[in-house]
Design an enzyme around this catalytic site. Structure first.
Site, PDB file in Angstrom:
ATOM      1  N   ARG A  39       0.656  -1.169  -0.107  1.00  9.20           N
ATOM      2  CA  ARG A  39      -0.067  -0.198  -0.458  1.00  9.20           C
ATOM      3  C   ARG A  39       0.618   0.884  -0.021  1.00  9.20           C
ATOM      4  O   ARG A  39       0.462   2.616   0.109  1.00  9.20           O
ATOM      5  CB  ARG A  39      -0.930   0.164   1.271  1.00  9.20           C
ATOM      6  CG  ARG A  39      -1.864  -1.669   0.979  1.00  9.20           C
ATOM      7  CD  ARG A  39      -2.873  -0.951   2.252  1.00  9.20           C
ATOM      8  NE  ARG A  39      -3.524  -2.463   2.128  1.00  9.20           N
ATOM      9  CZ  ARG A  39      -4.640  -3.075   1.666  1.00  9.20           C
ATOM     10  NH1 ARG A  39      -5.040  -2.376   0.230  1.00  9.20           N
ATOM     11  NH2 ARG A  39      -5.427  -4.003   1.804  1.00  9.20           N
ATOM     12  N   HIS A  69       4.177 -11.583  -5.461  1.00  9.10           N
ATOM     13  CA  HIS A  69       2.524 -10.148  -5.521  1.00  9.10           C
ATOM     14  C   HIS A  69       2.189  -8.672  -5.187  1.00  9.10           C
ATOM     15  O   HIS A  69       3.002  -8.180  -4.660  1.00  9.10           O
ATOM     16  CB  HIS A  69       1.370 -10.348  -4.294  1.00  9.10           C
ATOM     17  CG  HIS A  69       0.230 -10.310  -4.912  1.00  9.10           C
ATOM     18  ND1 HIS A  69      -0.843  -8.698  -4.913  1.00  9.10           N
ATOM     19  CD2 HIS A  69      -0.798 -10.937  -4.775  1.00  9.10           C
ATOM     20  CE1 HIS A  69      -2.022  -9.082  -6.029  1.00  9.10           C
ATOM     21  NE2 HIS A  69      -1.850 -10.628  -5.350  1.00  9.10           N
ATOM     22  N   TYR A  72      -1.309  -3.698  -4.542  1.00 10.20           N
ATOM     23  CA  TYR A  72      -2.409  -3.033  -4.265  1.00 10.20           C
ATOM     24  C   TYR A  72      -2.805  -1.908  -5.356  1.00 10.20           C
ATOM     25  O   TYR A  72      -3.757  -1.455  -5.560  1.00 10.20           O
ATOM     26  CB  TYR A  72      -2.785  -3.272  -3.761  1.00 10.20           C
ATOM     27  CG  TYR A  72      -2.904  -4.790  -2.429  1.00 10.20           C
ATOM     28  CD1 TYR A  72      -3.421  -6.022  -3.612  1.00 10.20           C
ATOM     29  CD2 TYR A  72      -3.011  -4.764  -1.574  1.00 10.20           C
ATOM     30  CE1 TYR A  72      -3.907  -7.119  -3.872  1.00 10.20           C
ATOM     31  CE2 TYR A  72      -3.247  -6.111  -0.644  1.00 10.20           C
ATOM     32  CZ  TYR A  72      -2.904  -7.518  -1.213  1.00 10.20           C
ATOM     33  OH  TYR A  72      -3.232  -8.281  -1.131  1.00 10.20           O
ATOM     34  N   HIS A 109      -2.548  -7.815 -10.393  1.00 11.21           N
ATOM     35  CA  HIS A 109      -4.119  -7.283 -10.652  1.00 11.21           C
ATOM     36  C   HIS A 109      -3.532  -6.488 -11.757  1.00 11.21           C
ATOM     37  O   HIS A 109      -3.467  -4.892 -11.286  1.00 11.21           O
ATOM     38  CB  HIS A 109      -4.545  -6.841  -9.520  1.00 11.21           C
ATOM     39  CG  HIS A 109      -5.179  -8.215  -8.757  1.00 11.21           C
ATOM     40  ND1 HIS A 109      -5.211  -8.027  -7.341  1.00 11.21           N
ATOM     41  CD2 HIS A 109      -4.589  -9.416  -8.745  1.00 11.21           C
ATOM     42  CE1 HIS A 109      -5.554  -8.761  -6.767  1.00 11.21           C
ATOM     43  NE2 HIS A 109      -4.735  -9.807  -7.444  1.00 11.21           N
ATOM     44  N   GLU A 148      -3.437 -11.824 -12.898  1.00 11.83           N
ATOM     45  CA  GLU A 148      -4.745 -12.999 -12.174  1.00 11.83           C
ATOM     46  C   GLU A 148      -5.570 -12.341 -12.273  1.00 11.83           C
ATOM     47  O   GLU A 148      -6.040 -11.261 -12.462  1.00 11.83           O
ATOM     48  CB  GLU A 148      -3.735 -12.701 -10.615  1.00 11.83           C
ATOM     49  CG  GLU A 148      -5.112 -13.111  -9.423  1.00 11.83           C
ATOM     50  CD  GLU A 148      -4.728 -12.717  -8.290  1.00 11.83           C
ATOM     51  OE1 GLU A 148      -5.421 -13.255  -7.700  1.00 11.83           O
ATOM     52  OE2 GLU A 148      -3.928 -12.778  -8.147  1.00 11.83           O
ATOM     53  N   ASP A 182      -7.100 -17.446  -9.294  1.00  9.99           N
ATOM     54  CA  ASP A 182      -7.175 -17.734  -7.940  1.00  9.99           C
ATOM     55  C   ASP A 182      -9.016 -18.448  -7.823  1.00  9.99           C
ATOM     56  O   ASP A 182      -9.984 -18.133  -7.910  1.00  9.99           O
ATOM     57  CB  ASP A 182      -7.921 -15.895  -7.007  1.00  9.99           C
ATOM     58  CG  ASP A 182      -7.912 -15.814  -5.438  1.00  9.99           C
ATOM     59  OD1 ASP A 182      -8.877 -16.350  -5.513  1.00  9.99           O
ATOM     60  OD2 ASP A 182      -7.475 -15.263  -4.874  1.00  9.99           O
ATOM     61  N   HIS A 185     -11.654 -16.098  -6.690  1.00 15.50           N
ATOM     62  CA  HIS A 185     -12.072 -14.561  -7.597  1.00 15.50           C
ATOM     63  C   HIS A 185     -12.720 -15.847  -8.503  1.00 15.50           C
ATOM     64  O   HIS A 185     -13.983 -15.053  -9.143  1.00 15.50           O
ATOM     65  CB  HIS A 185     -11.008 -14.467  -8.375  1.00 15.50           C
ATOM     66  CG  HIS A 185     -10.171 -13.445  -7.187  1.00 15.50           C
ATOM     67  ND1 HIS A 185      -8.398 -12.684  -7.182  1.00 15.50           N
ATOM     68  CD2 HIS A 185     -10.162 -13.091  -5.739  1.00 15.50           C
ATOM     69  CE1 HIS A 185      -8.201 -12.186  -6.656  1.00 15.50           C
ATOM     70  NE2 HIS A 185      -9.176 -12.429  -5.484  1.00 15.50           N
ATOM     71  N   HIS A 219      -4.126 -19.252  -6.141  1.00 13.23           N
ATOM     72  CA  HIS A 219      -4.339 -19.127  -5.378  1.00 13.23           C
ATOM     73  C   HIS A 219      -5.776 -19.931  -4.942  1.00 13.23           C
ATOM     74  O   HIS A 219      -6.589 -19.429  -5.292  1.00 13.23           O
ATOM     75  CB  HIS A 219      -4.708 -17.964  -5.515  1.00 13.23           C
ATOM     76  CG  HIS A 219      -3.354 -16.713  -5.658  1.00 13.23           C
ATOM     77  ND1 HIS A 219      -3.184 -15.448  -6.033  1.00 13.23           N
ATOM     78  CD2 HIS A 219      -2.511 -17.094  -5.417  1.00 13.23           C
ATOM     79  CE1 HIS A 219      -2.364 -15.375  -6.061  1.00 13.23           C
ATOM     80  NE2 HIS A 219      -1.758 -15.597  -5.545  1.00 13.23           N
ATOM     81  N   ASP A 232     -14.756 -10.115  -2.775  1.00 17.59           N
ATOM     82  CA  ASP A 232     -13.478 -10.463  -2.602  1.00 17.59           C
ATOM     83  C   ASP A 232     -13.282 -11.219  -1.381  1.00 17.59           C
ATOM     84  O   ASP A 232     -11.851  -9.751  -0.973  1.00 17.59           O
ATOM     85  CB  ASP A 232     -12.106 -10.045  -3.127  1.00 17.59           C
ATOM     86  CG  ASP A 232     -10.945 -10.768  -3.265  1.00 17.59           C
ATOM     87  OD1 ASP A 232     -11.373 -11.790  -2.904  1.00 17.59           O
ATOM     88  OD2 ASP A 232      -9.929  -9.943  -3.906  1.00 17.59           O
ATOM     89  N   HIS A 234     -11.313 -14.017   1.592  1.00 26.75           N
ATOM     90  CA  HIS A 234     -10.671 -15.408   1.318  1.00 26.75           C
ATOM     91  C   HIS A 234     -10.964 -15.625   3.039  1.00 26.75           C
ATOM     92  O   HIS A 234     -11.748 -15.349   4.088  1.00 26.75           O
ATOM     93  CB  HIS A 234     -10.063 -14.984   1.203  1.00 26.75           C
ATOM     94  CG  HIS A 234      -8.567 -14.175  -0.403  1.00 26.75           C
ATOM     95  ND1 HIS A 234      -7.802 -14.621  -0.423  1.00 26.75           N
ATOM     96  CD2 HIS A 234      -9.546 -14.028  -0.972  1.00 26.75           C
ATOM     97  CE1 HIS A 234      -7.750 -13.597  -1.724  1.00 26.75           C
ATOM     98  NE2 HIS A 234      -8.878 -13.972  -2.547  1.00 26.75           N
ATOM     99  N   GLU A 264      -4.377 -18.061   0.287  1.00 29.98           N
ATOM    100  CA  GLU A 264      -3.868 -17.075   0.506  1.00 29.98           C
ATOM    101  C   GLU A 264      -4.895 -16.193   2.126  1.00 29.98           C
ATOM    102  O   GLU A 264      -6.069 -15.246   1.630  1.00 29.98           O
ATOM    103  CB  GLU A 264      -4.105 -15.673  -0.382  1.00 29.98           C
ATOM    104  CG  GLU A 264      -2.937 -15.313  -1.958  1.00 29.98           C
ATOM    105  CD  GLU A 264      -3.237 -14.440  -2.385  1.00 29.98           C
ATOM    106  OE1 GLU A 264      -2.694 -13.882  -3.075  1.00 29.98           O
ATOM    107  OE2 GLU A 264      -4.686 -14.951  -2.874  1.00 29.98           O
TER     108      GLU A 264
END
Length: 286
Positions: A39, A69, A72, A109, A148, A182, A185, A219, A232, A234, A264
């Site tokens: 972030r 990864h 974001y 992403h 992804e 994923d 997803h 994932h 989304d 998890h 994840e």
């Protein structure tokens, strides 16, 4: 790497090389990390000593492949030029750090094309990735950028398998590119992997769009939200709306024997990484 590769996303506190120890302690032989804060735009370069230690520990314990990864914040198809400029620079940094660490995969992403058309979003994502990697040498390196799939939210590039396939195909002439899928997803985007018949049909669609061989990482995440919800969220393996049977089916699917399966899942308590890896290993064994 004949043994099935099952792992988990782990932290890097104390240095990126510590991720290897965390993965091994969780019972994993593959893992994923962030190479910097997910972030934050700015990130420090990889310390050569840290990269060396990671390579040595991976060799000692037989751990790999390693996936990183991407941040974001990166939105390579944003309608806002300033965001794209920052995203291109940030993604270039991700690629440079991944190569420095010897990671095999960098998961991305592509972003949101809100305010644009789907076609404009795909074009901008491809152009931004091409700009980000300009001048970086990939020859002789075991490295892939993995596009992804996303949870299917409106304007999110990758919510449809066809979008992932189209972006990958566009990038092939200029980038080492493949696919990460994923499970959460896939499920919340409205692709059935829970019922046996649904799994068969979804995998036919995977084969017809991105191609089975192009999928390098799964994932493995159960879902808190319902099928087709586009949310989304998890959940621990076997405790969500996907359920253990679907993961068993995936792990036993010989068409994905070449893949790494990386959880994840939430870390709600100490030992959760090991618990989810253990569940995946049990499902793969029986």
């Amino acid at each position: 790497m004949a043994m099935k590769r099952i792992g988990v996303h782990v932290g890097t506190a104390g240095g990126c090389w510590t991720a290897v120890n965390r993965a091994v302690e969780a019972g994993a032989n593959t893992f994923q990390i962030f190479s910097s804060s997910p972030r934050a735009w700015r990130a420090a370069a990889v310390k050569p000593a840290d990269a060396k230690k990671m390579r040595e520990l991976r060799a000692e314990f037989g751990v790999g492949p390693v996936a990183i990864h991407a941040s974001y914040l990166i939105n390579l198809c944003s309608q806002t030029e300033a965001v794209r400029v920052n995203s291109v620079a940030a993604f270039r940094g991700e690629v440079e750090r991944a190569l420095a660490l010897g990671a095999e995969y960098l998961v991305l992403h592509p972003g949101s094309w809100k305010g644009l058309t789907r076609e404009e979003g795909l074009r901008l994502a491809a152009e931004s990735i091409e700009r980000a990697i300009a001048g970086i040498g990939f020859a002789g390196k075991d490295f892939r950028i993995l596009i992804e799939n996303t949870a299917g939210a409106e304007f999110s590039l990758g919510g449809k398998l066809e979008q992932v396939a189209e972006l990958v195909e566009t990038l092939k002439p200029c980038a080492p590119v493949a696919v990460c899928l994923d499970t959460c997803h896939v499920h919340v985007a409205g692709y059935d992997i829970v019922s046996e018949d649904g799994y068969i049909e979804t995998m036919k669609l995977v084969e017809a769009t991105v191609g089975l061989d192009a999928v390098k990482v799964w994932h493995c995440n159960d879902a808190k939200a319902p099928f087709g919800s586009k949310l989304d969220r998890h959940e621990h393996i076997g405790e969500g709306t996907i359920g253990a049977a679907a993961f068993r089916r995936l792990l036993h699917d010989e068409r994905f024997a070449h893949c790494a399966f990386i959880a994840e899942t939430p870390v709600d308590a100490p030992g959760d990484e090991a618990r989810n890896v253990g569940v995946l290993r049990t499902l793969a064994a029986g």
